[in-house]
Scaffold this motif. Structure first.
Motif, mmCIF file in Angstrom:
data_model
loop_
_atom_site.group_PDB
_atom_site.id
_atom_site.type_symbol
_atom_site.label_atom_id
_atom_site.label_comp_id
_atom_site.label_asym_id
_atom_site.label_seq_id
_atom_site.Cartn_x
_atom_site.Cartn_y
_atom_site.Cartn_z
ATOM 1 N N PHE A 38 39.671 41.418 41.836
ATOM 2 C CA PHE A 38 40.943 42.104 41.656
ATOM 3 C C PHE A 38 42.111 41.127 41.535
ATOM 4 N N ALA A 39 43.139 41.576 40.861
ATOM 5 C CA ALA A 39 44.388 40.831 40.735
ATOM 6 C C ALA A 39 45.486 41.610 41.455
ATOM 7 N N VAL A 40 46.558 40.913 41.821
ATOM 8 C CA VAL A 40 47.673 41.551 42.516
ATOM 9 C C VAL A 40 48.854 41.698 41.568
ATOM 10 N N PHE A 41 49.748 42.615 41.908
ATOM 11 C CA PHE A 41 50.964 42.862 41.137
ATOM 12 C C PHE A 41 52.129 42.841 42.124
ATOM 13 N N LEU A 42 53.006 41.863 41.988
ATOM 14 C CA LEU A 42 54.009 41.581 43.011
ATOM 15 C C LEU A 42 55.386 42.112 42.631
ATOM 16 N N PRO A 43 56.234 42.380 43.640
ATOM 17 C CA PRO A 43 57.602 42.829 43.359
ATOM 18 C C PRO A 43 58.439 41.708 42.746
ATOM 19 N N GLU A 44 59.481 42.086 42.050
ATOM 20 C CA GLU A 44 60.401 41.111 41.480
ATOM 21 C C GLU A 44 61.141 40.371 42.601
ATOM 22 N N ILE A 222 53.037 32.359 37.050
ATOM 23 C CA ILE A 222 53.198 33.746 36.625
ATOM 24 C C ILE A 222 52.521 33.970 35.280
ATOM 25 N N GLU A 223 52.723 33.047 34.338
ATOM 26 C CA GLU A 223 52.120 33.180 33.012
ATOM 27 C C GLU A 223 50.598 33.125 33.101
ATOM 28 N N SER A 224 50.084 32.201 33.896
ATOM 29 C CA SER A 224 48.640 32.087 34.064
ATOM 30 C C SER A 224 48.071 33.334 34.718
ATOM 31 N N TYR A 225 48.779 33.862 35.690
ATOM 32 C CA TYR A 225 48.256 35.007 36.429
ATOM 33 C C TYR A 225 48.279 36.279 35.592
ATOM 34 N N THR A 230 45.219 40.839 33.174
ATOM 35 C CA THR A 230 44.642 41.459 31.989
ATOM 36 C C THR A 230 43.118 41.485 32.073
ATOM 37 N N GLN A 231 42.535 40.377 32.513
ATOM 38 C CA GLN A 231 41.083 40.308 32.659
ATOM 39 C C GLN A 231 40.586 41.331 33.675
#
Length: 248
Positions: A38-44, A222-225, A230-231
């Motif tokens: 899994f990947a995470v999605f962080l707040p701004e 950020i760009e790498s993550y 997406t994966q």
């Protein structure tokens, strides 16, 4: 777990390390397992509190490291306490903030005994448990820490490691297979129990850190993550479509 292995069309686990555990426990169901890292999605960043606000709220000042684990026995906070004792004997005390629930139903006295251990080691003033804190506070503390520590003896796919990867933060990790599998670019590893090496890593993090990852490091992370996010989505879709096809 036996019931899920028996009845489910697919069993999703978060790492190849966990898949290996599943296959050892349920070898006749091994064909059902699928890995979804899994990947995470962080707040701004604009949504997060300022460092000065955090210092007032949690009563600390200056550089610090952060461990964000529940206070459960296998999370191995004792290694951090022992490392802080090593640093204290060297006259280089370091502050570690520790967020997470203090309750462990399997070991109800664990937290109180851990704090007694810190007191006896003479580092209770440097090891600061925060308990469960708002997620925005945790994310801000992660960004301002000199490093994130995870000394755990066992993980499935550690969320804190993923959050640190997503912002390019420095990590100090126990050398267990799943931490290697997560493959953070800014990590150093130590063998659990080798608290002298852990102390050295902590000291280097404090000495070398400028408190916040540079904008360049943060932007690259950020760009790498984004690719990892997406994966993750594509892999989840694959598993769902495969399972739906099988069920149909």
């Amino acid at each position: 777990f036996s019931r899920m292995a028996r009845n489910a069309d697919r069993v999703i686990v978060s790492s190849h390390d966990a898949a290996g555990d599943f296959c050892r426990m349920f070898p006749d169901k091994a064909a059902k397992v699928r890995v979804l890292q899994f990947a995470v999605f962080l707040p701004e960043t604009s949504q997060l509190p300022a460092l000065s606000e955090l210092e007032r709220k949690y009563a600390f000042t200056g550089s610090y490291l952060l461990v964000a684990n529940q206070f459960w026995k296998h999370k191995n906070h004792q290694d951090i306490i022992d490392a802080l004792a090593v640093l204290s004997r060297r006259n280089t005390p370091v502050t570690v903030l520790a967020s997470g629930s203090k309750d462990d139903s399997r070991h109800p006295e664990f937290f109180s005994k851990l704090m007694e251990y810190a007191e006896k080691a003479g580092v209770s003033g440097y090891f600061k448990p925060l308990g469960v804190i708002p997620y925005e506070d945790l994310q801000a503390l992660m960004r301002h820490a000199s490093a994130i520590i995870n000394p755990s003896l066992f993980e499935g796919w550690n969320t804190t490691v993923e959050e640190a990867k997503a912002i390019g933060q420095r990590l100090i990790l126990s050398d267990i297979p799943v931490h290697r599998e997560q493959n953070p670019s800014r990590a150093v590893f130590y063998r659990p129990g080798d608290t002298v090496i852990l102390a050295n890593h902590i000291f280097c993090a404090i000495k070398e850190s400028n408190r916040v990852a540079s904008p360049e490091i943060n932007a690259r992370a950020i760009e790498s993550y984004r690719m990892q996010q997406t994966q993750f989505g594509r892999r989840f879709q694959e598993i769902l479509l495969e399972s739906a096809g099988k069920a149909g």
